[in-house]
Design an enzyme around this catalytic site. Structure first.
Site, PDB file in Angstrom:
ATOM      1  N   LEU A   1       0.550  -1.445  -0.275  1.00  0.00           N
ATOM      2  CA  LEU A   1       0.096   0.053  -0.231  1.00  0.00           C
ATOM      3  C   LEU A   1       1.023   1.182  -0.445  1.00  0.00           C
ATOM      4  CD1 LEU A   1      -2.554  -2.084   0.447  1.00  0.00           C
ATOM      5  CD2 LEU A   1      -3.449  -0.345   2.203  1.00  0.00           C
TER       6      LEU A   1
ATOM      7  N   ASN B   1      -1.016  -7.945   2.370  1.00  0.00           N
ATOM      8  CA  ASN B   1      -1.169  -6.555   2.058  1.00  0.00           C
ATOM      9  C   ASN B   1      -1.689  -5.541   2.815  1.00  0.00           C
ATOM     10  OD1 ASN B   1       1.327  -6.531   1.405  1.00  0.00           O
ATOM     11  ND2 ASN B   1       0.391  -6.591  -1.642  1.00  0.00           N
TER      12      ASN B   1
ATOM     13  N   TYR C   1      -9.442 -17.762  -7.905  1.00  0.00           N
ATOM     14  CA  TYR C   1     -10.938 -16.552  -7.555  1.00  0.00           C
ATOM     15  C   TYR C   1     -11.487 -18.097  -5.860  1.00  0.00           C
ATOM     16  CZ  TYR C   1     -14.347 -14.039  -6.090  1.00  0.00           C
ATOM     17  OH  TYR C   1     -15.893 -12.955  -5.918  1.00  0.00           O
TER      18      TYR C   1
ATOM     19  N   ARG D   1     -21.737 -11.494 -15.534  1.00  0.00           N
ATOM     20  CA  ARG D   1     -23.372 -12.517 -14.686  1.00  0.00           C
ATOM     21  C   ARG D   1     -24.545 -12.641 -15.400  1.00  0.00           C
ATOM     22  NH1 ARG D   1     -20.061 -10.010  -8.650  1.00  0.00           N
ATOM     23  NH2 ARG D   1     -19.899  -8.167 -10.224  1.00  0.00           N
TER      24      ARG D   1
HETATM   25  N1  UDP Z   1     -25.752 -17.804 -16.326  1.00  0.00           N
HETATM   26  C1  UDP Z   1     -25.912 -17.702 -17.625  1.00  0.00           C
HETATM   27  N2  UDP Z   1     -26.383 -16.831 -18.666  1.00  0.00           N
HETATM   28  C2  UDP Z   1     -24.970 -16.034 -18.814  1.00  0.00           C
HETATM   29  C3  UDP Z   1     -24.686 -16.534 -17.210  1.00  0.00           C
HETATM   30  C4  UDP Z   1     -24.624 -16.919 -16.250  1.00  0.00           C
HETATM   31  O1  UDP Z   1     -26.983 -18.881 -17.371  1.00  0.00           O
HETATM   32  O2  UDP Z   1     -25.732 -14.943 -19.565  1.00  0.00           O
HETATM   33  C5  UDP Z   1     -25.677 -18.896 -15.438  1.00  0.00           C
HETATM   34  C6  UDP Z   1     -23.946 -19.066 -14.988  1.00  0.00           C
HETATM   35  O3  UDP Z   1     -24.138 -20.737 -15.660  1.00  0.00           O
HETATM   36  C7  UDP Z   1     -24.811 -19.570 -13.939  1.00  0.00           C
HETATM   37  C8  UDP Z   1     -25.446 -18.582 -13.393  1.00  0.00           C
HETATM   38  O4  UDP Z   1     -26.287 -18.237 -13.982  1.00  0.00           O
HETATM   39  O5  UDP Z   1     -24.899 -21.275 -13.024  1.00  0.00           O
HETATM   40  C9  UDP Z   1     -24.513 -17.431 -12.374  1.00  0.00           C
HETATM   41  O6  UDP Z   1     -23.551 -17.231 -13.167  1.00  0.00           O
HETATM   42  P1  UDP Z   1     -22.903 -15.801 -12.350  1.00  0.00           P
HETATM   43  O7  UDP Z   1     -22.084 -15.598 -13.982  1.00  0.00           O
HETATM   44  O8  UDP Z   1     -24.004 -14.492 -12.657  1.00  0.00           O
HETATM   45  O9  UDP Z   1     -22.648 -15.900 -10.633  1.00  0.00           O
HETATM   46  P2  UDP Z   1     -21.504 -17.225 -10.346  1.00  0.00           P
HETATM   47  O10 UDP Z   1     -22.750 -17.738  -9.210  1.00  0.00           O
HETATM   48  O11 UDP Z   1     -22.264 -19.072 -11.475  1.00  0.00           O
HETATM   49  O12 UDP Z   1     -20.644 -16.884  -9.887  1.00  0.00           O
END
Ligand code: UDP
Length: 334
Positions: free
Chosen positions: A67, A105, A151, A192
């Site tokens: 930092l 950090n 992650y 997402r």
């Molecule tokens: N998903 C979907 N269509 C999209 C994006 C994501 O069906 O356009 C699905 C993805 O495969 C997962 C769920 O929605 O099963 C949530 O995905 P997100 O990436 O939002 O978060 P996660 O819980 O997987 O980290």
């Protein structure tokens, strides 16, 4: 025990979706806020409501590096990390290092300052859970070498670090496991499910369901999550375990398009795409601990939260849509 009163908050990852809502809330409650952010997956636009505040300052900085000198705080929130699967997989080594080196950090900084630190952990630490709903005592089922491991394992290592600092008496930590969160400021390009489906519906483009859509998630509106953070950071007792923060209302992914189509009046069709590797089959938080220890539970239902999110996407997506609509006539005129 006498409650500590905090004056200065350092928010790492404060320009992101959740971080910017937290900055708004902290400024609203009278804190001085120092936001540090690499701006790799976030934007200063999220901070437009607080950037001009005299109690707010912004430092562009990647927490992977030590930092900057001269910062002070009596409370630290660590939200620094790409959080959507496509984005955190783009540079997986950076994602892992952000969680491990970045958290270290920030813990060092908290230790030096005598500050309390809230770590944003994740439901991803449960992987593809064999226990349902997921209580904090469940150790999870994570693939340690798959594409999500950068992650999931990074966040698991960060939790281990937090509890080591706590056990060694070096820092006063609170670890929140955040389940799927949505609301205004989710980036349309973030990948997402909620942001994808709303932006697809508003553009009358196909709505993408990955896999057969039977996988489940439980979605928490961002304001509820921020309430949980505030209760947790003020909780005087340092719990020797994480606390789930999420909305236990669970639904199948295939149920979401109908809600969004109704709200937007969109003509989008629904299409099915391949399921990403290691996509968890189901996820739902057990929030008994948050209820019992923090007196917290979510208040905003999915329909209301989605309506607020759709309204925000309409506002920010309209200029983009207008440009697309204008494009053919502009081409014809030239
Ligand atoms: N998903 C979907 N269509 C999209 C994006 C994501 O069906 O356009 C699905 C993805 O495969 C997962 C769920 O929605 O099963 C949530 O995905 P997100 O990436 O939002 O978060 P996660 O819980 O997987 O980290």
């Amino acid at each position: 025990m006498k409650a500590r009163s905090f004056r200065t908050a350092l928010v790492a990852g404060g320009a992101g979706f959740v971080g910017s809502h937290l900055c708004d809330r902290l400024i609203g409650e009278g804190y001085r806020v120092v936001c540090i952010d690499s701006l790799l997956t976030s934007t200063l636009e999220n901070l437009s409501g607080v950037l001009c505040e005299s109690r707010f300052s912004f430092v562009e900085h990647d927490v992977i590096k030590p930092l900057p000198r001269g910062l002070t705080a009596d409370v630290v929130f660590n939200l620094a990390c790409a959080a959507s699967p496509p984005l955190y997989q783009l540079d997986p080594i950076h994602t892992m290092m952000t969680s491990v080196v970045g958290t270290n950090n920030l813990l060092l900084f908290a230790a030096e300052q005598g500050a309390r630190l809230l770590q944003a952990s994740t439901s991803e630490v449960y992987g593809n859970p064999a226990v349902h709903p997921q209580p904090e005592t469940y150790f999870g089922n994570v693939n340690p070498f798959g594409p999500r491991a950068c992650y999931d394992e990074g966040k698991r290592a960060a939790e281990a670090l937090c509890f080591d600092y706590l056990r060694l008496g070096m820092a006063d930590v609170r670890v929140a496991r955040i389940f799927n969160t949505y609301g205004p400021r989710l980036r349309a390009s973030d990948g997402r499910v909620i942001s994808n489906m709303i932006s697809q519906a508003l553009a009358d483009e196909p709505i993408t369901i990955y896999g057969d859509g039977t996988q489940t998630r439980s979605f928490c509106y961002v304001d509820d999550l921020i309430d949980g953070f505030m209760r947790f950071i003020r909780h005087e007792e340092a719990l020797p375990h994480p606390v789930n923060l999420g909305n236990p209302t669970e639904l199948a992914i295939a149920e979401i398009p109908a809600l969004i189509l109704k709200m937007t009046g969109s003509r989008s069709e629904v299409v099915f795409c391949p399921l990403p590797t290691d996509d968890p089959c189901r996820r739902r938080p057990d929030i008994a601990l948050a209820r019992g220890r923090l007196g917290w539970q979510p208040k905003v239902g999915l329909e209301e939260g989605l309506a607020r999110t759709v309204a925000w996407f309409r506002l920010v997506q309209r200029p983009e849509a207008l440009r697309r609509e204008r494009a053919p006539s502009e081409r014809a005129a030239s």
